[in-house]
Design a protein around this motif. Sequence first.
Motif, PDB file in Angstrom:
ATOM      1  N   ILE A 197      85.638  44.856  43.757  1.00 11.36           N
ATOM      2  CA  ILE A 197      85.774  43.148  43.701  1.00 11.36           C
ATOM      3  C   ILE A 197      84.776  42.772  42.714  1.00 11.36           C
ATOM      4  O   ILE A 197      83.798  42.287  43.142  1.00 11.36           O
ATOM      5  CB  ILE A 197      86.172  42.483  44.966  1.00 11.36           C
ATOM      6  CG1 ILE A 197      86.375  41.022  44.669  1.00 11.36           C
ATOM      7  CG2 ILE A 197      85.054  43.010  46.002  1.00 11.36           C
ATOM      8  CD1 ILE A 197      86.721  40.339  45.982  1.00 11.36           C
ATOM      9  N   ASP A 198      85.015  42.860  41.347  1.00  9.98           N
ATOM     10  CA  ASP A 198      83.594  42.542  40.511  1.00  9.98           C
ATOM     11  C   ASP A 198      83.982  41.801  39.389  1.00  9.98           C
ATOM     12  O   ASP A 198      83.011  41.638  38.381  1.00  9.98           O
ATOM     13  CB  ASP A 198      83.147  43.815  39.993  1.00  9.98           C
ATOM     14  CG  ASP A 198      84.232  44.953  39.238  1.00  9.98           C
ATOM     15  OD1 ASP A 198      85.285  44.154  38.850  1.00  9.98           O
ATOM     16  OD2 ASP A 198      83.804  45.885  38.565  1.00  9.98           O
ATOM     17  N   GLY A 199      85.314  41.077  39.241  1.00 10.45           N
ATOM     18  CA  GLY A 199      85.267  40.177  38.182  1.00 10.45           C
ATOM     19  C   GLY A 199      85.668  40.789  36.885  1.00 10.45           C
ATOM     20  O   GLY A 199      85.809  40.339  35.812  1.00 10.45           O
ATOM     21  N   GLY A 200      85.790  42.202  36.933  1.00  5.47           N
ATOM     22  CA  GLY A 200      86.009  43.025  35.823  1.00  5.47           C
ATOM     23  C   GLY A 200      84.769  43.664  35.210  1.00  5.47           C
ATOM     24  O   GLY A 200      84.798  44.215  34.161  1.00  5.47           O
ATOM     25  N   TRP A 201      83.530  43.456  35.887  1.00  5.19           N
ATOM     26  CA  TRP A 201      82.393  44.147  35.427  1.00  5.19           C
ATOM     27  C   TRP A 201      82.460  45.624  35.083  1.00  5.19           C
ATOM     28  O   TRP A 201      81.921  46.075  34.022  1.00  5.19           O
ATOM     29  CB  TRP A 201      81.390  43.882  36.447  1.00  5.19           C
ATOM     30  CG  TRP A 201      79.811  44.395  36.273  1.00  5.19           C
ATOM     31  CD1 TRP A 201      79.651  45.052  35.127  1.00  5.19           C
ATOM     32  CD2 TRP A 201      78.792  44.087  36.931  1.00  5.19           C
ATOM     33  NE1 TRP A 201      78.105  45.343  35.126  1.00  5.19           N
ATOM     34  CE2 TRP A 201      77.541  44.767  36.191  1.00  5.19           C
ATOM     35  CE3 TRP A 201      78.706  43.438  38.103  1.00  5.19           C
ATOM     36  CZ2 TRP A 201      76.435  44.851  36.518  1.00  5.19           C
ATOM     37  CZ3 TRP A 201      77.111  43.458  38.720  1.00  5.19           C
ATOM     38  CH2 TRP A 201      76.064  43.824  37.879  1.00  5.19           C
ATOM     39  N   THR A 202      83.179  46.391  35.936  1.00  5.14           N
ATOM     40  CA  THR A 202      83.261  47.906  35.671  1.00  5.14           C
ATOM     41  C   THR A 202      84.389  48.363  34.498  1.00  5.14           C
ATOM     42  O   THR A 202      84.416  49.436  34.212  1.00  5.14           O
ATOM     43  CB  THR A 202      83.320  48.509  36.802  1.00  5.14           C
ATOM     44  OG1 THR A 202      84.424  48.153  37.447  1.00  5.14           O
ATOM     45  CG2 THR A 202      82.089  48.660  37.699  1.00  5.14           C
ATOM     46  N   ILE A 203      84.961  47.305  33.982  1.00  8.11           N
ATOM     47  CA  ILE A 203      86.246  47.735  33.196  1.00  8.11           C
ATOM     48  C   ILE A 203      85.800  47.583  31.337  1.00  8.11           C
ATOM     49  O   ILE A 203      86.500  47.675  30.842  1.00  8.11           O
ATOM     50  CB  ILE A 203      87.565  46.980  33.394  1.00  8.11           C
ATOM     51  CG1 ILE A 203      87.256  45.480  33.049  1.00  8.11           C
ATOM     52  CG2 ILE A 203      88.004  47.457  34.759  1.00  8.11           C
ATOM     53  CD1 ILE A 203      88.575  44.545  32.980  1.00  8.11           C
ATOM     54  N   VAL A 204      84.704  46.989  31.339  1.00  8.48           N
ATOM     55  CA  VAL A 204      84.210  46.547  30.159  1.00  8.48           C
ATOM     56  C   VAL A 204      82.816  47.231  29.570  1.00  8.48           C
ATOM     57  O   VAL A 204      82.165  47.858  30.475  1.00  8.48           O
ATOM     58  CB  VAL A 204      84.096  45.059  29.918  1.00  8.48           C
ATOM     59  CG1 VAL A 204      85.434  44.341  29.964  1.00  8.48           C
ATOM     60  CG2 VAL A 204      82.907  44.422  30.759  1.00  8.48           C
TER      61      VAL A 204
END
Length: 253
Positions: A246-253
């Motif tokens: 639950i990271d606001g997308g941190w780990t996908i960019v």
Amino acid sequence: MSQKLKGRKAVVTGAGSGMGRAIAKRFAEEGASVAALDLDLAAAESTAQSIVEAGGTAFSLRVDVSDDASVRAAIDGSVTALGGIDVLANIAGILDGYAPVLETSEQLWDRIIGVDLKGPFLMTRAVLPTMLENGGGTIVNMASIAGFVARGGGAAYTSAKHGVIGLTKQTAADYGLRGIRVNAICPGAVETAMTKQILDEGEAAVIESINAVPAGRHAQPEEIANLALFLANDESSFVHGAAYVIDGGWTIV
């Protein structure tokens, strides 16, 4: 009120502030009786008082999650006060200042591992006999995106959070057939005092990555509490050994 935890007895470590406080309050809002545990007893008392003032049931205890005697005393006190334990949320945690290996002293390593990894282990080991005797229970561990990727913390913190995910999976595998569900939450940047520490101590590249998440903001502690609630109640009855990012997308960019 949906009362998703009506009648449940919940123990929350790190309940004096940040995500732990938000989770303790959310559990109480959903009908749980809450033991608010923290190293800072005054902070734990403040959380418990806010729950009681809102019409819930709570009490506070001091615990040093890195110390077995303190943990056992806190669990015994919680069982006595609550009449059992159905939910354990291992939320207590500390940061390591983004220290790489060469800047990580043995003392810092032991302190971070002691709180962030040994703590959930000791709490889990202490609560399992009660849960097993009562026919089951739910454990929610606080991991981090640092449990998956580098640069979410320093050497000790990243190692500890990888370990929390491993502990979560192994405990779920060992006790799932006996009614124990164990899952982990893996937040990115959350707007707490610890986040301020990250921004104060992190490298420029780390700070830039935090501020550039696709969500465009940090999470609020209450958003993490909503996920903890899901993992603690029967809506997640088929979820075992999961590590929820639950990271606001941190780990996908």
